[in-house]
Each structure stands twice: as C-alpha cells, then as structure tokens.
Scaffold this active site. Structure first.
Site, PDB file in Angstrom:
ATOM      1  CE  LYS A  90     -30.783 -66.167  35.860  1.00  0.00           C
ATOM      2  NZ  LYS A  90     -32.184 -65.181  36.493  1.00  0.00           N
ATOM      3  CD  GLN A 111     -37.099 -71.173  36.831  1.00  0.00           C
ATOM      4  OE1 GLN A 111     -38.065 -70.386  37.086  1.00  0.00           O
ATOM      5  NE2 GLN A 111     -36.550 -70.519  35.674  1.00  0.00           N
ATOM      6  CE  LYS A 114     -39.363 -72.525  33.347  1.00  0.00           C
ATOM      7  NZ  LYS A 114     -39.889 -71.388  33.600  1.00  0.00           N
ATOM      8  CE  LYS A 126     -40.605 -67.459  39.276  1.00  0.00           C
ATOM      9  NZ  LYS A 126     -40.416 -67.814  37.831  1.00  0.00           N
ATOM     10  N   GLY A 165     -36.983 -61.423  36.329  1.00  0.00           N
ATOM     11  CA  GLY A 165     -38.345 -60.883  36.318  1.00  0.00           C
ATOM     12  C   GLY A 165     -39.314 -62.247  36.294  1.00  0.00           C
ATOM     13  CG  ASP A 166     -42.683 -65.015  37.331  1.00  0.00           C
ATOM     14  OD1 ASP A 166     -42.319 -66.080  36.482  1.00  0.00           O
ATOM     15  OD2 ASP A 166     -43.794 -65.024  37.803  1.00  0.00           O
ATOM     16  CB  THR A 209     -40.144 -65.766  27.593  1.00  0.00           C
ATOM     17  OG1 THR A 209     -39.168 -65.246  28.636  1.00  0.00           O
ATOM     18  CG2 THR A 209     -41.033 -66.905  28.132  1.00  0.00           C
ATOM     19  CG  ASN A 240     -41.505 -60.268  28.955  1.00  0.00           C
ATOM     20  OD1 ASN A 240     -41.150 -61.476  28.799  1.00  0.00           O
ATOM     21  ND2 ASN A 240     -41.080 -59.248  28.284  1.00  0.00           N
ATOM     22  CB  SER A 376     -31.750 -65.308  32.464  1.00  0.00           C
ATOM     23  OG  SER A 376     -32.661 -64.335  32.848  1.00  0.00           O
TER      24      SER A 376
HETATM   25  P1  NDP Z   1     -46.650 -60.190  32.956  1.00  0.00           P
HETATM   26  O1  NDP Z   1     -46.779 -59.513  34.436  1.00  0.00           O
HETATM   27  O2  NDP Z   1     -45.657 -59.401  32.075  1.00  0.00           O
HETATM   28  O3  NDP Z   1     -47.912 -60.431  32.382  1.00  0.00           O
HETATM   29  C1  NDP Z   1     -48.902 -61.342  32.923  1.00  0.00           C
HETATM   30  C2  NDP Z   1     -50.171 -61.333  32.111  1.00  0.00           C
HETATM   31  O4  NDP Z   1     -50.885 -62.420  32.432  1.00  0.00           O
HETATM   32  C3  NDP Z   1     -50.702 -60.248  32.206  1.00  0.00           C
HETATM   33  O5  NDP Z   1     -51.554 -59.766  31.083  1.00  0.00           O
HETATM   34  C4  NDP Z   1     -51.633 -60.242  33.565  1.00  0.00           C
HETATM   35  O6  NDP Z   1     -52.767 -59.664  33.378  1.00  0.00           O
HETATM   36  C5  NDP Z   1     -52.093 -61.861  33.265  1.00  0.00           C
HETATM   37  N1  NDP Z   1     -52.139 -62.371  34.282  1.00  0.00           N
HETATM   38  C6  NDP Z   1     -51.595 -62.422  35.591  1.00  0.00           C
HETATM   39  N2  NDP Z   1     -52.223 -63.157  36.551  1.00  0.00           N
HETATM   40  C7  NDP Z   1     -53.256 -63.432  36.154  1.00  0.00           C
HETATM   41  C8  NDP Z   1     -54.515 -64.203  36.967  1.00  0.00           C
HETATM   42  N3  NDP Z   1     -54.180 -64.509  37.930  1.00  0.00           N
HETATM   43  N4  NDP Z   1     -55.480 -64.462  35.975  1.00  0.00           N
HETATM   44  C9  NDP Z   1     -55.508 -63.851  34.823  1.00  0.00           C
HETATM   45  N5  NDP Z   1     -54.490 -63.329  34.042  1.00  0.00           N
HETATM   46  C10 NDP Z   1     -53.457 -62.962  34.887  1.00  0.00           C
HETATM   47  O7  NDP Z   1     -45.969 -61.628  33.311  1.00  0.00           O
HETATM   48  P2  NDP Z   1     -44.995 -62.485  32.408  1.00  0.00           P
HETATM   49  O8  NDP Z   1     -45.438 -62.268  30.844  1.00  0.00           O
HETATM   50  O9  NDP Z   1     -43.576 -62.056  32.504  1.00  0.00           O
HETATM   51  O10 NDP Z   1     -45.567 -63.806  32.820  1.00  0.00           O
HETATM   52  C11 NDP Z   1     -46.604 -64.672  32.148  1.00  0.00           C
HETATM   53  C12 NDP Z   1     -46.379 -66.132  32.571  1.00  0.00           C
HETATM   54  O11 NDP Z   1     -45.087 -66.787  32.158  1.00  0.00           O
HETATM   55  C13 NDP Z   1     -46.117 -66.432  34.056  1.00  0.00           C
HETATM   56  O12 NDP Z   1     -46.698 -67.772  34.297  1.00  0.00           O
HETATM   57  C14 NDP Z   1     -44.642 -66.633  34.216  1.00  0.00           C
HETATM   58  O13 NDP Z   1     -44.340 -67.320  35.317  1.00  0.00           O
HETATM   59  C15 NDP Z   1     -44.182 -67.166  32.924  1.00  0.00           C
HETATM   60  N6  NDP Z   1     -42.975 -66.779  32.533  1.00  0.00           N
HETATM   61  C16 NDP Z   1     -42.258 -65.654  32.467  1.00  0.00           C
HETATM   62  C17 NDP Z   1     -40.919 -65.609  31.913  1.00  0.00           C
HETATM   63  C18 NDP Z   1     -40.423 -64.246  31.815  1.00  0.00           C
HETATM   64  O14 NDP Z   1     -39.381 -64.215  31.234  1.00  0.00           O
HETATM   65  N7  NDP Z   1     -40.955 -63.163  32.078  1.00  0.00           N
HETATM   66  C19 NDP Z   1     -40.279 -66.640  31.734  1.00  0.00           C
HETATM   67  C20 NDP Z   1     -40.756 -68.117  31.646  1.00  0.00           C
HETATM   68  C21 NDP Z   1     -42.301 -68.101  32.259  1.00  0.00           C
HETATM   69  P3  NDP Z   1     -52.727 -58.308  34.237  1.00  0.00           P
HETATM   70  O15 NDP Z   1     -52.309 -57.247  33.084  1.00  0.00           O
HETATM   71  O16 NDP Z   1     -54.377 -57.673  34.311  1.00  0.00           O
HETATM   72  O17 NDP Z   1     -52.073 -58.054  35.274  1.00  0.00           O
HETATM   73  O1  2IT Z   2     -40.091 -68.804  34.942  1.00  0.00           O
HETATM   74  C1  2IT Z   2     -39.148 -68.451  34.297  1.00  0.00           C
HETATM   75  O2  2IT Z   2     -38.318 -68.996  33.830  1.00  0.00           O
HETATM   76  C2  2IT Z   2     -38.900 -66.873  34.657  1.00  0.00           C
HETATM   77  N1  2IT Z   2     -39.736 -66.226  35.151  1.00  0.00           N
HETATM   78  C3  2IT Z   2     -37.432 -66.270  34.094  1.00  0.00           C
HETATM   79  C4  2IT Z   2     -36.336 -66.609  34.972  1.00  0.00           C
HETATM   80  C5  2IT Z   2     -35.097 -66.058  34.909  1.00  0.00           C
HETATM   81  O3  2IT Z   2     -34.141 -66.291  35.646  1.00  0.00           O
HETATM   82  O4  2IT Z   2     -34.724 -65.463  33.698  1.00  0.00           O
END
Ligand code: NDP
Ligand code: 2IT
Length: 444
Positions: A90, A111, A114, A126, A165-166, A209, A240, A376
């Site tokens: 997952k 992961q 976690k 992943k 998603g990620d 998250t 997100n 999830s």
């Molecule tokens: P999104 O794509 O929704 O948002 C990512 C944000 O981070 C955007 O604002 C983006 O800017 C910025 N960003 C991405 N890459 C870079 C970079 N190289 N330098 C600077 N800013 C950057 O992703 P999420 O919010 O889903 O994910 C954010 C983090 O949280 C990641 O590390 C992800 O792995 C982690 N995560 C996500 C989960 C989820 O459920 N979605 C669960 C657990 C962890 P821009 O808009 O310009 O691209």
């Molecule tokens: O980093 C993470 O935990 C995620 N992007 C969410 C993974 C999931 O299966 O919901």
C-alpha cells in the site's frame, strides 16, 4: 562490527546512486540500534535487516502517450513492492519530474513502518513516474494515466497492491487510472484509494493527511501541557497535505501564516485564507502569486524561506529535504517548540538531530503523516464490505488512530530509555510488528 553497521555498509555499496534511499535506511537502522542489539543473534541468523532493506520486487516501465500536438511523449513508470509481511502493498503514486528509482525506494521503505504504525493490515509500496502534470491539459493527463495503468494493472489488485495519491496525483489522476484498470480487468474492485465519492472513495480521505497531522500535533502539545489555541504555525507546501493541515490548525484556534510552492512562498500575517488557497491551487491549479494578488496584506517571495518566520509550530508539508540545518537553527533561534512532518522525509538528518538536541519536540513523517494511508485503509475496508461510512465516522476513527500512534511511539521510546525521541519511538514501534510477522512467516 555491529550487525546494523554491517548491513548499512552493504546497503550503501549496493545502492550508491540512490542518496534518498540511503538517507531513509540510515535514519531507520541507526535509530533501531537498541532493538537490534538486544536481538542481534536471531536477527543476524534470519538476515532480517538484509531482507527488510531489499524490496520484494520492483517494476520499471515505459509510458508512451500522445500530447495535444499529436507528438508521442515517453515517460518512465515505477512501482516498488517493498514488504507485504503485514498486508497487501500500500502506498501512493508520485508524478513529478524528479521521480527516479531511489526516490520511489525511499518512499516505499518509509511506507513499511508508517503503515505498520497505523495498526491496520497494510504492507509497504510506492510508485510513480517522471511525468509532470503541470501545464498539461486534462486530455494529456488522461492519456498519460491510461498508458501508465495499462502497464501497472498487471502488478496490482485489491488484495495484492493498492496504490493511491501522492505529489502530483490527486482525485483527477486516480479517476483516470481507476477507469483504465476497470476497462482492462473488467473488475470493479478497490484497487486504488483516494477515489471519487461517487465510485467508492471514502469521505475524509481528501482531508485525512492534513487533519491527521494536526490530531497528532495536538496530542503532542496536550501531553506537554500546551494547546493549539493561539499558536502561530508555519507550513510549507500548498498541496493536498498543506491545505488541509492549514484548515484543521485554524479550526483548532491556531494561526497559520505561511504556505509555499515550488517557485515561491507566502507570508500572510492575518492568517492564510484557506478558501482562497483552495481556489488558487485546487481549482485554478495556478501559482501562489495569484493568492498574493488577492490579499493586500500578504507578501509573496520567490524561492524558499518559510522557516525564517517566527513560529511556535512548524509543519513541513511539501517534499523531501526541504528543512535544512540552517532552517533548523533559525527555528530554534525563533523559539519554535514543535516540528511535525506532513511530508515524507522533509527534514535532513542533521537538521532533525539539531532540533532534537535543542529541545524541539519532533515527530517524523512516518508517524505524523500516517493519517492519509490509515484513511486509505479505511477506504479499503468500506470497499470490501460494500458500504460507505459517514464523514464523522471516518474522522473519529482517524482521530483515534493518530492519538494511539502518538502514545505508541512515546511508549516505545520510553521502553528503550529514550523518552521524547519520537523518531526512535516510531521506527521501533513500526519495526517490531513487521519483524515479528516476517520471522513467523519463515524465509520468504
Ligand atoms: P501535492 O502535489 O498536492 O502538493 C505538493 C506541494 O509541495 C505543492 O505545493 C508543490 O508545489 C510543493 N512541492 C512539490 N515538490 C516540490 C519541490 N521539489 N520543491 C518545492 N516545493 C515542492 O502533494 P501532497 O500534498 O499530496 O504531498 C506533499 C508531501 O506529503 C509529499 O512529501 C508526500 O509524499 C507527502 N504525503 C502525502 C500524503 C497524501 O495523502 N497526499 C500522505 C502522506 C504523505 P507546486 O504546486 O509548485 O508543485
Ligand atoms: O505517503 C503516503 O503515505 C501517501 N502518499 C498516501 C498513501 C496511501 O496509500 O494512501
């Protein structure tokens, strides 16, 4: 040489071109020393650490698609199935130009622990691709997602491996991928999470998250005699995780004054306007300059810089290695009390150590952002029983999971004489369950 050092050397020699993966392994193995030392003979004989640091399998594949000009484009797709000792693989799918084998392996490795911490039956995996959804039309995104899933569908399934998603993968991308899976497999099953609410998605998954991050941060503060009320919070990212972290922090009475994206950052002394941020990022998919243009008191700066703003709590929610040693020094100098990671591995190892050594309460991403994958897993449960739960039901389960994670990691750190080291506590608590399951299942 200790067993941990031996394995670390071997992992470094074998994966020299994957710095993020090495960073993740080093952080975990280093903090597991007390547990490994106490069980060295068994773990060595079982080659437990060698098995834990080698993915079960990894897929790398071509993703050809046609752009709006009729030109064929080619991206590289990945899926790493790291460990399924406690449940089906997952983990999310990252769509970002920086994606490569090392990034996906670091995320898959994290992961494992976690997912174990959530207390739910999910293993670690992943995937993703070096595709950049930015600036692409909906049709181009659909073409990419369909081609990606045409290959990925061979390796996944509701009881095998369940992506989500990620970065760069949200509801739109999951929708296109789900449609293609269904078309090829002729099966309607919960093979992806983060689905739309009309076709098997769970209420509260979008918020999970960010909300989960605040639930654990609130518990951390409470256990140190503090509350969220009136606190100044600095958040990076504008995706997100950042958006729903901001929303929940504000509901708890805190003031969030920053957000950022890959080109710049916002300081809004009146507090971030979440409705406006959602409009700019979720609806228009635009730059943060548009946010600043609509808020006369907000400042927009190019580059990075949110950690220089004085705060009580810092929540990195963008990407890996975005909080560096100089940022940690600035946070400490400004009196920051707590750092909890919404992103995966946003804080470098030296910055983490500096924060901990200077009395900042620090909860790493494996624990702090586990609310997303936990919800999830709740979506998987709902899909299996062909029912959907109310927002309140899912949200209250999420709250309990996050509060339980806090106490589990706190207890694990105390058990090994390292009270307050939540990084060690999370790695130990996550590891123990997986190690027990691996040994019980024999050599596989
Ligand atoms: P999104 O794509 O929704 O948002 C990512 C944000 O981070 C955007 O604002 C983006 O800017 C910025 N960003 C991405 N890459 C870079 C970079 N190289 N330098 C600077 N800013 C950057 O992703 P999420 O919010 O889903 O994910 C954010 C983090 O949280 C990641 O590390 C992800 O792995 C982690 N995560 C996500 C989960 C989820 O459920 N979605 C669960 C657990 C962890 P821009 O808009 O310009 O691209
Ligand atoms: O980093 C993470 O935990 C995620 N992007 C969410 C993974 C999931 O299966 O919901």
């Amino acid at each position: 040489m200790s067993y941990v050092d031996e394995v670390l050397e071997r992992v470094k020699a074998k994966n020299a071109s994957e710095p993020e993966f090495l960073q993740a392994v080093e952080e975990v193995l280093d903090s597991l020393r007390p547990v490994i030392d106490a069980n060295e003979e068994t773990y060595r004989k079982e080659a437990l650490l060698e098995r834990l640091t080698e993915p079960d399998r990894q897929f790398k594949f071509r993703v050809p698609w046609v752009d709006d000009k009729g030109q064929v484009q080619v991206n590289t797709g990945y899926r790493v199935q790291f460990n399924n000792a406690i449940g089906p693989y997952k983990g999310g799918l990252r769509l970002h130009p920086s994606v490569n084998t090392g990034i996906i392996k670091f995320l898959g490795f994290e992961q494992i622990f976690k997912n174990s911490l959530t207390s739910l039956p999910i293993g670690g995996g992943k995937g993703g691709a070096d595709f950049d959804p930015k600036g692409k039309s909906d049709r181009e995104v659909m073409a990419f997602c369909q081609s990606f899933m045409t290959e990925l569908c061979k390796y996944i399934g509701a009881d095998v491996d369940v992506p989500a998603g990620d970065i760069g993968t949200g509801a739109r991308e999951i929708g296109y991928m789900f449609g293609q899976y269904k078309k090829i497999k002729s099966t309607y099953e919960g093979v992806l999470t983060g689905k739309g609410l009309t076709y098997g998605g769970s209420l509260a998954r979008t918020e999970a998250t960010g909300y989960g991050l605040l639930y654990i941060t609130q518990e951390l503060m409470k256990c140190h005699g503090e509350s969220m009320e009136g606190k100044t919070v600095v958040i990076s990212g504008a995706g997100n995780v950042a958006i729903y972290a901001t929303q929940k922090a504000q509901q708890m009475g805190a003031k969030v004054v920053t957000c950022s994206d890959s080109t710049g950052w916002i300081y809004d002394p009146d507090g971030i306007d979440v409705a406006l941020l959602k409009e700019v990022k979720e609806v228009k998919r635009a730059r943060l300059t548009e946010y600043a243009a609509a808020r006369p008191n907000a400042e927009y700066h190019e580059g990075r810089g949110v950690w220089q703003i004085k705060c009580d709590i810092a929540l990195p929610c963008a990407t890996q290695n975005e909080l560096l040693i100089e940022d940690a020094k600035q946070l400490v100098a400004n009196g920051c009390k707590a750092v909890c990671e919404g992103a995966n591995m946003p804080t470098t190892i030296d910055a983490t150590k500096y924060l901990q050594e200077n009395g900042v309460w620090f909860i790493g991403g494996k624990a702090a952002n586990a609310g997303g994958v936990a919800t999830s897993a709740l979506e998987m449960s709902q899909n299996s029983e062909r029912l959907s739960w109310t927002f309140e039901e899912v949200d209250s389960k999420l709250q309990k999971i996050m509060v339980d994670i806090y106490h589990n990691i706190d207890d694990a750190a105390k058990r090994y004489g390292h009270e307050g080291d939540y990084v060690m506590g999370a790695n130990i608590a996550g590891f123990e369950k997986v190690a027990t399951a691996m040994i019980a299942q024999g050599v596989c």
